[in-house]
Design an enzyme around this catalytic site. Structure first.
Site, PDB file in Angstrom:
ATOM      1  N   ARG A  60      15.696  66.221 -20.632  1.00  0.00           N
ATOM      2  CA  ARG A  60      17.008  65.711 -20.284  1.00  0.00           C
ATOM      3  C   ARG A  60      17.899  65.520 -21.512  1.00  0.00           C
ATOM      4  NH1 ARG A  60      15.952  63.735 -16.023  1.00  0.00           N
ATOM      5  NH2 ARG A  60      14.171  62.762 -17.010  1.00  0.00           N
ATOM      6  N   THR A  61      17.350  64.876 -22.498  1.00  0.00           N
ATOM      7  CA  THR A  61      18.148  64.576 -23.692  1.00  0.00           C
ATOM      8  C   THR A  61      18.562  65.876 -24.393  1.00  0.00           C
ATOM      9  OG1 THR A  61      16.932  62.521 -23.953  1.00  0.00           O
ATOM     10  CG2 THR A  61      18.180  63.271 -25.846  1.00  0.00           C
ATOM     11  N   LYS A  89       2.723  73.602 -40.959  1.00  0.00           N
ATOM     12  CA  LYS A  89       2.198  74.029 -42.262  1.00  0.00           C
ATOM     13  C   LYS A  89       2.213  72.885 -43.269  1.00  0.00           C
ATOM     14  CE  LYS A  89       4.158  78.613 -41.506  1.00  0.00           C
ATOM     15  NZ  LYS A  89       5.411  79.335 -41.765  1.00  0.00           N
ATOM     16  N   ARG A 110      14.793  64.339 -32.346  1.00  0.00           N
ATOM     17  CA  ARG A 110      13.837  63.536 -31.556  1.00  0.00           C
ATOM     18  C   ARG A 110      12.505  63.641 -32.285  1.00  0.00           C
ATOM     19  NH1 ARG A 110      11.967  61.769 -26.160  1.00  0.00           N
ATOM     20  NH2 ARG A 110      14.165  61.384 -25.865  1.00  0.00           N
ATOM     21  N   HIS A 138      17.035  54.722 -29.285  1.00  0.00           N
ATOM     22  CA  HIS A 138      17.524  55.896 -28.560  1.00  0.00           C
ATOM     23  C   HIS A 138      18.986  55.588 -28.242  1.00  0.00           C
ATOM     24  CE1 HIS A 138      17.696  59.420 -26.303  1.00  0.00           C
ATOM     25  NE2 HIS A 138      16.819  59.191 -25.342  1.00  0.00           N
TER      26      HIS A 138
END
Lengths: 312, 157
Positions: A60-61, A89, A110, A138
């Site tokens: 959604r975000t 890596k 995120r 958030h």
């Protein structure tokens, strides 16, 4: 024309913003609604590139950020999960951010670890927008929640907002409680004892001049609510299934519960929802969670335009 | 109460007005352990004119480096540092409780980005950083994860 100046500003934590700034973002977001709906076209971000760095999946975000950028005529690059990146890596987040800084004009991040966005902001001269850092902040979710309340109720101060469900672990409700207190909303925290709002959040809210009502019964607290903000109670929080089912059943919105609610009470939910809101509630005028999910687009459009300083 | 039955030192450092009970922490910060080679006196819980009780640490032939000073300021915000040269106080300073704490305390939140190791076991290139919310009691908040650090003294680097 907006006076709000946010050029190159990072959006890391809702606590970095004043009430006036949040008001400014919300005003701007409401002007974005017709563009977000595709009714009006815009090219204000033409030639600008957004990096979406998602070290943890969030449909959604991510999609709403991408939609926001594309609706304003900008371009998007990035990844939706870290397995194909050089993080595998052994690259540090700091180095990944420097790369994204070189390839784009604004970065959305995120990350599973708390503080990741603050670190990213430190290494990038381009604005960084936090799309969730572990159990931390958030802020764009908080902004779209505030925007939804403001656009549905006309104001936030004095509105009775009932946060319910898992208030202990649900990260969105902690920063939302803080922000609502900044605006002077009346707060009620409805949750089973073991999932009540953590003491530090209650203290923080009180320090902002709001005395929250702590409630364990939804039946009791729902009648006074103008807004009920539902969060999901997760199975993993309970030692046995029977206990979970008992608790989950007591904090579920269905048609029976709604009989006790005000006519114009609205229900919000950060989604995804599972069983905490009965499907038949979706067709009632109370249900605003899908509008709320849509609101992520205009709010993110407003933020992208503001930090890149372009005006619609 | 000026007589502590402890010999004055010729050259070295006297750390006075340490909060009562914190002397051993100061010793630890200075890295004084079983390999000690100079005279160290630890005086604990003596009546003080400024406060009720205090601790004092005297170390021969040793001065404090800036990092040690910062750490001592954190755990003993009232301490005074006396540099002794040839039995005389050559310099007396009061520690300054810091406004920001950087690189001397580690965040206790295991999921904080400052504690993240990459798959190659390297850390992010930042020092842990905290804002000081109060010095008495000492309350620190991580600049990154925004969590309050409980018992900061236990997390000195």
């Amino acid at each position: 024309m907006h006076m709000l100046k946010m050029k190159d500003r990072d959006v890391v934590s809702i606590g970095d913003f004043t009430v006036e700034e949040i008001e400014g973002i919300m005003d701007y977001a409401s002007e974005m609604v017709p563009i977000a709906k595709g009714e009006k076209k815009s090219k204000v971000l033409d030639g600008k590139i957004l990096s979406t760095l998602f070290f943890e999946p969030s449909t959604r975000t991510r999609l709403s950020f991408e939609s926001a950028m594309l609706r304003l005529g900008g371009g998007v690059l990035g990844f939706a999960e870290p397995s194909a990146t050089s993080a595998k890596k052994g690259e540090t987040l700091a180095d990944t951010i420097r790369m994204a800084e070189a390839y784009s004009d604004v970065i959305v991040l995120r990350h599973p670890r708390e503080g990741a966005a603050r670190l990213a902001a430190k290494f990038s001269s381009k604005p960084v927008i936090n799309a969730g850092d572990g159990a931390g902040q958030h802020p764009t979710q908080t902004l779209l929640d505030l925007f939804t309340i403001k656009s549905e109720k006309g104001k936030i101060g004095g509105i009775n907002v009932n946060l319910m469900g898992d208030l202990k672990y649900g990260r969105t409700v902690h920063s939302l409680a803080h922000a609502l207190a900044m605006f002077g909303a009346d707060l009620t925290f409805t949750a089973p004892k073991e999932l009540q709002m953590p003491e530090h959040v209650v203290k923080n809210v009180k320090s902002l001049g709001v005395k929250p009502k702590i409630e364990s019964s939804l039946e009791k607290s729902i009648s006074a609510a103008d807004v009920v903000y539902v969060t999901r109670i997760q199975k993993e929080r309970f030692p046995d299934l029977a206990e979970y089912e008992k608790v989950a059943g007591a904090y579920r919105i269905d048609m029976d519960v709604l009989e006790k609610a005000k006519k114009d009470m609205i229900i919000m939910h950060p989604l995804p929802r599972v069983t905490e809101i009965a499907p038949e509630v979706d067709s009632t005028p109370h249900a605003k969670y899908f509008t709320q999910a849509f609101n992520g687009v205009p709010v993110r459009m407003a933020l992208l335009s503001l930090v890149l300083e372009v005006r619609e | 109460m000026k007589e502590f039955r402890i010999q004055p030192i010729k050259n070295g450092t006297v750390i006075d007005h340490i909060d009562s009970g914190k002397a051993l922490k100061v010793i630890k910060i200075m890295g004084i352990d079983e390999n000690v080679t100079s005279v160290v006196s630890v005086i604990m819980h003596v009546p003080s004119s400024k406060k009720d009780f205090k601790d004092i640490v005297k170390v021969e032939d040793r001065e404090l480096n800036p990092k040690e000073l910062k750490k001592i300021a954190l755990i003993a915000p009232n301490a005074t540092i006396n540099i002794i040269r040839d039995y005389e106080v050559a310099k007396k300073t009061k520690v300054k409780p810091p406004e920001k704490v950087s690189g001397i305390v580690r965040c206790a939140n295991p999921n904080c980005i400052t504690n993240a190791r990459t798959s190659m076991e390297t850390f992010e290139p930042v020092e842990p950083e905290f804002t000081v919310e109060s010095t008495k009691p000492l309350r620190l908040r991580c600049v990154y994860c925004e969590r309050e650090l409980e018992n900061p003294e236990e997390h000195l680097i």
